[in-house]
Design a protein around this motif. Structure first.
Motif, PDB file in Angstrom:
ATOM      1  N   ASN A 121       0.823  -1.203   0.000  1.00 50.17           N
ATOM      2  CA  ASN A 121       0.000   0.000   0.000  1.00 50.17           C
ATOM      3  C   ASN A 121       0.860   1.256   0.000  1.00 50.17           C
ATOM      4  N   MET A 122       1.915   1.229   0.814  1.00 47.71           N
ATOM      5  CA  MET A 122       2.741   2.430   0.954  1.00 47.71           C
ATOM      6  C   MET A 122       3.565   2.693  -0.303  1.00 47.71           C
ATOM      7  N   PHE A 123       4.125   1.616  -0.879  1.00 42.42           N
ATOM      8  CA  PHE A 123       4.874   1.811  -2.114  1.00 42.42           C
ATOM      9  C   PHE A 123       3.953   2.272  -3.230  1.00 42.42           C
ATOM     10  N   GLY A 124       2.691   1.870  -3.136  1.00 45.13           N
ATOM     11  CA  GLY A 124       1.730   2.319  -4.146  1.00 45.13           C
ATOM     12  C   GLY A 124       1.511   3.815  -4.102  1.00 45.13           C
ATOM     13  N   MET A 125       1.810   4.443  -2.966  1.00 44.33           N
ATOM     14  CA  MET A 125       1.611   5.883  -2.864  1.00 44.33           C
ATOM     15  C   MET A 125       2.702   6.678  -3.559  1.00 44.33           C
ATOM     16  N   LEU A 126       3.800   6.021  -3.901  1.00 45.38           N
ATOM     17  CA  LEU A 126       4.862   6.731  -4.614  1.00 45.38           C
ATOM     18  C   LEU A 126       4.374   7.079  -6.016  1.00 45.38           C
ATOM     19  N   PRO A 127       4.774   8.212  -6.541  1.00 47.62           N
ATOM     20  CA  PRO A 127       4.377   8.561  -7.909  1.00 47.62           C
ATOM     21  C   PRO A 127       4.932   7.544  -8.915  1.00 47.62           C
ATOM     22  N   TYR A 128       4.119   7.226  -9.892  1.00 43.06           N
ATOM     23  CA  TYR A 128       4.464   6.276 -10.964  1.00 43.06           C
ATOM     24  C   TYR A 128       4.621   4.841 -10.466  1.00 43.06           C
ATOM     25  N   ALA A 129       4.316   4.615  -9.206  1.00 39.39           N
ATOM     26  CA  ALA A 129       4.445   3.253  -8.701  1.00 39.39           C
ATOM     27  C   ALA A 129       3.194   2.453  -9.045  1.00 39.39           C
ATOM     28  N   PHE A 130       3.341   1.155  -8.981  1.00 39.59           N
ATOM     29  CA  PHE A 130       2.216   0.264  -9.227  1.00 39.59           C
ATOM     30  C   PHE A 130       1.776  -0.295  -7.885  1.00 39.59           C
ATOM     31  N   THR A 131       0.451  -0.233  -7.636  1.00 40.80           N
ATOM     32  CA  THR A 131      -0.036  -0.732  -6.362  1.00 40.80           C
ATOM     33  C   THR A 131      -0.449  -2.179  -6.512  1.00 40.80           C
ATOM     34  N   VAL A 132       0.315  -3.051  -5.888  1.00 42.49           N
ATOM     35  CA  VAL A 132       0.070  -4.490  -6.042  1.00 42.49           C
ATOM     36  C   VAL A 132      -1.312  -4.855  -5.491  1.00 42.49           C
ATOM     37  N   THR A 133      -1.673  -4.244  -4.371  1.00 39.85           N
ATOM     38  CA  THR A 133      -2.929  -4.618  -3.720  1.00 39.85           C
ATOM     39  C   THR A 133      -4.153  -3.986  -4.383  1.00 39.85           C
ATOM     40  N   SER A 134      -3.950  -3.237  -5.457  1.00 41.12           N
ATOM     41  CA  SER A 134      -5.121  -2.697  -6.142  1.00 41.12           C
ATOM     42  C   SER A 134      -5.659  -3.696  -7.169  1.00 41.12           C
ATOM     43  N   HIS A 135      -5.101  -4.913  -7.149  1.00 42.14           N
ATOM     44  CA  HIS A 135      -5.603  -5.929  -8.068  1.00 42.14           C
ATOM     45  C   HIS A 135      -6.352  -6.998  -7.307  1.00 42.14           C
ATOM     46  N   ILE A 136      -7.572  -7.242  -7.763  1.00 40.42           N
ATOM     47  CA  ILE A 136      -8.436  -8.195  -7.064  1.00 40.42           C
ATOM     48  C   ILE A 136      -7.809  -9.584  -7.032  1.00 40.42           C
ATOM     49  N   ALA A 137      -6.992  -9.908  -8.032  1.00 46.40           N
ATOM     50  CA  ALA A 137      -6.383 -11.245  -8.057  1.00 46.40           C
ATOM     51  C   ALA A 137      -5.497 -11.437  -6.829  1.00 46.40           C
ATOM     52  N   VAL A 138      -4.740 -10.401  -6.489  1.00 44.24           N
ATOM     53  CA  VAL A 138      -3.816 -10.510  -5.357  1.00 44.24           C
ATOM     54  C   VAL A 138      -4.594 -10.582  -4.051  1.00 44.24           C
ATOM     55  N   THR A 139      -5.501  -9.625  -3.852  1.00 47.48           N
ATOM     56  CA  THR A 139      -6.209  -9.586  -2.571  1.00 47.48           C
ATOM     57  C   THR A 139      -7.106 -10.811  -2.414  1.00 47.48           C
ATOM     58  N   PHE A 140      -7.708 -11.239  -3.499  1.00 50.23           N
ATOM     59  CA  PHE A 140      -8.571 -12.407  -3.406  1.00 50.23           C
ATOM     60  C   PHE A 140      -7.756 -13.660  -3.102  1.00 50.23           C
ATOM     61  N   ALA A 141      -6.541 -13.730  -3.646  1.00 53.10           N
ATOM     62  CA  ALA A 141      -5.675 -14.869  -3.333  1.00 53.10           C
ATOM     63  C   ALA A 141      -5.379 -14.895  -1.845  1.00 53.10           C
TER      64      ALA A 141
END
Lengths: 163, 75, 253
Positions: free
Chosen positions: C110-130
């Motif tokens: 979540n925190m790395f997702g706040m960096l500009p141009y970063a990709f938020t891993v937890t913004s994908h349902i596949a990851v959170t659902f897993a």
């Protein structure tokens, strides 16, 4: 919506499992035990030092109690000593006073006796002088003379009346 | 009606869920504040519960938002 | 079918969903399954490395009086430990490393997702659902191992009139089954909605230009602060709900 693109799921899941698994193994094998031991050590150390402090406190309390006891004892002794000294001094003073008293009384009695003595002497002399004087006065003024015996008696009577 | 328009309307309606979440979050924070003013000593202990309740409530609103986004971008 | 939701007057085009797209960096296939190294995978690797390097450097020399980094590591440790002990109850300590890893991974993502141009891993349902499905299945297995068939009593509420029981059991089972969905959608939706909203407002800044763009810019700054709070909060909530589900499995209410 890119999230619902099923073709990417396999890759995401694969890399998630790899990364999470690696992180889990690293943390549970290496990092977390170190933190746990560090915390444990600190807790032990603190408990140890608290124990030590409690012990030292107990010791100091003991020393304090001993000091207080000795202080009380010495105070008691000093009290007793002073009491005794005072008693002795008082006794001595009393004895001295009694002695002086006795001496004084003796002296007073002595002096009183002396006074009494001199007073009777003086009275006798006074009587002698008075009767002689009375005889002389009688002779000079009245030109008569009465026997010395009568003058003595009347002077003694007069003096007795005056007393 | 064009399917395009229906989709947009549907997305808009789905976003009403966020209003409910707003009411819920307001109620949670308001009640927490009321409780904290009555008994300030217990407030600190209940702070995690406040955050938990906030997150749970907010999530229900976001479910609506997700439906709206799905309607916009997927269907 | 794809609609760009906002067209600015200046022809400035905003696509808030673009940031969630997965780009392949290194094509890779095993047994016909596409497991390419994507930007998502790259960020997962970064998260893993960052999380481990953080803890390793923090505990490099575990001093008796901790430094800044070490106290941070110990703080996070005790934070999660307290959470597990308070919410999952007795017998939950063997699962502590998993829950700590989960917390750290989601927090970092979540925190790395706040960096500009970063990709938020937890913004994908596949990851959170897993994650959610793994926790759900794991908790259910723990429950059945611990209580045997008696774990089914979990779905039977106590002190309820007998004629209501069938209905309530069905409701309980449904609410139990929706747990992984709500758990995963909560995290994913929070992350996605926050980032998409930031992107929309960033689009407004571009569209309104140098004169009117300051207002959405100020809003964005404030909202970024809120997003950082939410990034932490969602990691916390995900972890605490995991603890609660674990508690249900271990102690059945």
């Amino acid at each position: 919506m890119p999230q619902l693109d099923i073709t990417t799921y396999a890759s995401q899941l694969f890399w998630l499992v790899v990364c999470f698994g690696v992180l889990y193994v690293l943390l549970s094998r290496l990092a977390l035990p170190r933190i746990a031991t560090a915390l444990e050590e600190r807790r032990d150390r603190i408990a140890d030092e608290l124990d030590q402090a409690a012990q030292l406190k107990k010791q100091s309390e003991e020393v304090l109690a001993a000091y207080e006891a000795s202080l009380a004892e010495s105070r008691e002794r000093a009290h007793a000593l002073s009491q005794e000294t005072r008693h002795k001094v008082q006794q001595e003073a009393e004895a001295q006073r009694q002695k002086i008293d006795a001496e004084l009384r003796e002296k007073v009695a002595d002096a009183e006796a002396r006074i009494k003595n001199s007073r009777t002497q003086a009275r006798e002399q006074l009587q002698g002088i008075s009767s002689e004087l009375a005889g002389l006065i009688l002779q000079q003024v009245a030109g008569t003379s009465i026997p010395q015996q009568q003058i003595d008696e009347s002077v003694a009577k007069a003096l007795k009346r005056r007393e | 009606m064009e399917p395009e328009a229906a989709k947009l309307i549907g997305a808009g309606i789905a976003c009403i869920a966020l209003g409910g979440a707003g009411i819920g979050i307001g109620s949670i924070f308001g009640n927490y504040l009321a409780g904290a003013l009555r008994n300030p000593s217990a407030a600190q202990q209940q702070f995690p519960n406040l955050l938990l309740g906030f997150a749970l409530t907010e999530a229900t609103g976001l479910f609506g938002l997700v439906v709206a986004l799905i309607l916009l971008f997927v269907v | 079918m794809f609609i760009t939701p906002a067209h600015a007057a200046s022809g400035f085009e905003i696509d808030p969903m673009h940031q969630f797209e997965i780009q392949t960096l290194l094509p890779l296939q095993i047994g016909g399954i596409d497991i390419s190294f994507t930007n998502s995978a790259a960020w997962m690797v970064i998260i893993t490395l960052a999380a481990y390097i953080f803890l390793a450097t923090a505990m490099r020399r575990s001093a008796l009086v901790p430094g800044r980094l070490q106290s941070l590591a110990e703080l996070s440790y005790e934070f999660v430990l307290n959470m597990v002990q308070q919410n999952a109850g007795k017998g939950s300590l063997p699962y502590f490393p998993f829950i700590y890893t989960l917390f750290l991974f989601i927090l970092c993502a979540n925190m790395f997702g706040m960096l500009p141009y970063a990709f938020t891993v937890t913004s994908h349902i596949a990851v959170t659902f897993a994650f959610a499905v793994f926790i759900f299945i794991g908790a259910t297995i723990i429950g059945f191992v611990k209580h045997g068939v008696g774990f089914c009593q979990f779905f039977v509420p106590k002190g309820v009139p007998i004629f209501l029981l069938p209905l309530l059991v069905v409701i309980e089972i449904i609410s139990y089954l929706t747990r992984p969905i709500s758990l995963s959608v909560r995290l994913f939706a929070n992350m996605m909605a926050g980032h998409a909203m930031l992107k929309v407002f960033a689009g407004f800044v571009g569209a309104l230009g140098i004169i009117g763009g300051w207002l959405p810019l100020g809003f964005m700054v404030a909202f970024t602060g809120l997003e950082i709070l939410i990034a932490f909060l969602q990691a916390y909530v995900f972890t605490i709900l995991t603890c609660i589900y674990l508690h249900d499995a271990l102690h059945m209410h």
